[in-house]
Design an enzyme around this catalytic site. Structure first.
Site, PDB file in Angstrom:
ATOM      1  N   ASP A 100      -2.770  -1.455   9.445  1.00  0.00           N
ATOM      2  CA  ASP A 100      -2.829  -1.424   7.965  1.00  0.00           C
ATOM      3  C   ASP A 100      -3.431  -2.734   7.469  1.00  0.00           C
ATOM      4  O   ASP A 100      -3.538  -2.973   6.396  1.00  0.00           O
ATOM      5  CB  ASP A 100      -1.561  -1.354   7.265  1.00  0.00           C
ATOM      6  CG  ASP A 100      -1.134   0.081   7.619  1.00  0.00           C
ATOM      7  OD1 ASP A 100      -1.822   1.068   7.979  1.00  0.00           O
ATOM      8  OD2 ASP A 100       0.156   0.448   7.867  1.00  0.00           O
ATOM      9  N   LYS A 112       0.884  -1.367  -0.053  1.00  0.00           N
ATOM     10  CA  LYS A 112      -0.012   0.001   0.181  1.00  0.00           C
ATOM     11  C   LYS A 112       0.971   1.031   0.017  1.00  0.00           C
ATOM     12  O   LYS A 112       1.943   1.264   0.398  1.00  0.00           O
ATOM     13  CB  LYS A 112      -0.971   0.066   1.289  1.00  0.00           C
ATOM     14  CG  LYS A 112      -0.376   0.161   2.581  1.00  0.00           C
ATOM     15  CD  LYS A 112      -0.082   1.587   3.163  1.00  0.00           C
ATOM     16  CE  LYS A 112       0.616   1.299   4.431  1.00  0.00           C
ATOM     17  NZ  LYS A 112       1.717   2.400   4.779  1.00  0.00           N
TER      18      LYS A 112
HETATM   19  O1  C5P Z   1      -0.689  -1.296  13.941  1.00  0.00           O
HETATM   20  P1  C5P Z   1       0.951  -1.671  13.750  1.00  0.00           P
HETATM   21  O2  C5P Z   1       1.492  -2.794  14.455  1.00  0.00           O
HETATM   22  O3  C5P Z   1       0.956  -1.622  12.223  1.00  0.00           O
HETATM   23  O4  C5P Z   1       1.577  -0.415  14.114  1.00  0.00           O
HETATM   24  C1  C5P Z   1       3.044  -0.159  14.249  1.00  0.00           C
HETATM   25  C2  C5P Z   1       3.304   0.970  15.160  1.00  0.00           C
HETATM   26  O5  C5P Z   1       3.207   2.072  14.433  1.00  0.00           O
HETATM   27  C3  C5P Z   1       2.553   0.942  16.409  1.00  0.00           C
HETATM   28  O6  C5P Z   1       3.113   0.043  17.384  1.00  0.00           O
HETATM   29  C4  C5P Z   1       2.802   2.547  16.626  1.00  0.00           C
HETATM   30  O7  C5P Z   1       4.016   2.653  17.362  1.00  0.00           O
HETATM   31  C5  C5P Z   1       2.527   3.067  15.391  1.00  0.00           C
HETATM   32  N1  C5P Z   1       1.510   3.483  15.160  1.00  0.00           N
HETATM   33  C6  C5P Z   1       0.840   4.746  15.746  1.00  0.00           C
HETATM   34  N2  C5P Z   1      -0.342   5.235  15.171  1.00  0.00           N
HETATM   35  C7  C5P Z   1      -1.059   4.561  14.152  1.00  0.00           C
HETATM   36  C8  C5P Z   1      -0.481   3.400  13.662  1.00  0.00           C
HETATM   37  C9  C5P Z   1       0.729   2.764  14.040  1.00  0.00           C
HETATM   38  O8  C5P Z   1       1.403   4.996  16.521  1.00  0.00           O
HETATM   39  N3  C5P Z   1      -2.274   4.958  13.843  1.00  0.00           N
END
Ligand code: C5P
Length: 332
Positions: free
Chosen positions: A151, A14
């Site tokens: 995502d 993406k």
């Molecule tokens: O949800 P995911 O594991 O993909 O996110 C990775 C990291 O990115 C999270 O642990 C966080 O530190 C950061 N993040 C965030 N706010 C979001 C998405 C991701 O701070 N909306």
């Protein structure tokens, strides 16, 4: 007769055409408004019955992917089985091994801002739902996906969609069937998503006068608004199908933070714009740089010139939007 034992799913990378980041929430995540766009760079994920759960990773950046329970695809499998009382849950029923082996053939670079790990998780959900005859509908899979990562739900859906919340609340964007031509410039290095978000928080709290770097504007001096807004200019550009307007409307609040951690990306972005890209930005938390071209031919020219300019590790030409995770029909 061929006996099919596994299910393979193809899943796209993406881009974020807009990534507006609000202040950190109590759970450590940030409020987002983003415009996701799925592009034709795919991982392929295969699920096969096994005595015990496991994962094998091959291809681009495979050595950087954890193969234990931390692996996002295995976390997705655990979420699909689901602890009782958390909503829909499926697993292998009847005779045969209860575990699953996941094989991930990577083409989406790891830790590159293209949500490759989330894509693999989404593909594992689709593959196991099929393998176990789970019968979960797409809305039910989206619900499981939202619990796995920010995502993951979008990688199921694909196309172009607005994401809110952590990015997991999705609304498909209504837009004409325009095909956009992108060039991706892969960097010689990686960025950690949490570190990029933390750098943005630091830049914002450092206050007025702090600059992320030459020519880069820190988007907000103090913590951003509680709910960052959707860019109506970008949405009308997408509705018009005019690549020039879309190129000018691309934006990413994480870009100054990514540039502060990886200053060489400034040169990459500048080179692409000088070479005629309609727009340029860092992909998600980076360090991949993304360029929009006016046509397939322009994208080829741009890709060739970018590789010659020595401002990135390698380049790829992709188009978007493409569908989300789909089952690959078995070869007869
Ligand atoms: O949800 P995911 O594991 O993909 O996110 C990775 C990291 O990115 C999270 O642990 C966080 O530190 C950061 N993040 C965030 N706010 C979001 C998405 C991701 O701070 N909306």
């Amino acid at each position: 007769m061929t006996i099919v034992t596994g299910v393979s799913v193809r899943v796209p990378a993406k881009l974020n055409l807009q990534l507006a980041v609000g202040p950190p929430r109590a759970d450590g995540y940030h409020h987002l408004v983003t415009v996701f766009h799925a592009v034709s760079l795919f991982d392929e994920v295969t699920a096969e019955p096994a005595e015990r759960d496991g994962v094998t990773v091959t291809g681009e950046g495979a050595d950087r992917v954890p193969v234990g329970q931390d692996n996002l695809a295995l976390r997705a499998v655990a979420a699909l089985r689901g602890p009782p009382g958390t909503g829909p849950g499926v697993s292998r029923a009847g005779p045969g091994p209860a575990g699953v082996h996941i094989t991930i053939a990577k083409r989406i670079p790891v830790a590159a801002g293209l949500a490759g790990g989330s894509a693999d998780a989404a593909a594992a959900l689709v593959a196991c739902n099929e393998l176990w005859d789970g019968g979960l509908s797409q809305p039910q899979l989206l619900e499981v996906a939202a619990r796995v990562g920010s995502d993951v739900a979008f990688a199921l859906l694909g196309g172009t969609a607005v994401g809110r919340g952590r990015g997991e609340r999705l609304t498909p964007a209504l837009a004409p069937a325009t095909r956009y031509h992108w060039v991706l410039a892969f960097a010689d290095g990686h960025l950690s998503t949490p570190e990029v978000y933390a750098a943005l928080d630091r830049l914002r709290t450092a206050g007025p006068g702090t600059r992320a770097g030459r020519g880069e504007r820190v988007p907000r001096d103090q913590p951003g608004p509680a709910e960052p807004g959707l860019d109506t200019g970008l949405m009308s550009a997408l509705r018009s199908g005019d690549a020039g307007l879309v190129g000018r409307a691309l934006s990413n609040d994480l870009q100054p933070a990514a540039l502060s951690l990886f200053p060489a990306l400034r040169k990459t972005l500048a080179a692409g714009l000088e070479l005629g890209a309609l727009g340029a930005l860092v992909a998600g938390s980076g360090p991949t740089c993304v360029f929009l071209a006016a046509s397939a031919e322009r994208a080829l020219d741009l890709a060739v010139s970018m590789s010659g300019a020595g401002v990135c590790r390698s380049v790829a030409r992709v188009t978007g939007p493409v569908p989300g995770a789909v089952i690959v029909p078995p070869v007869k």
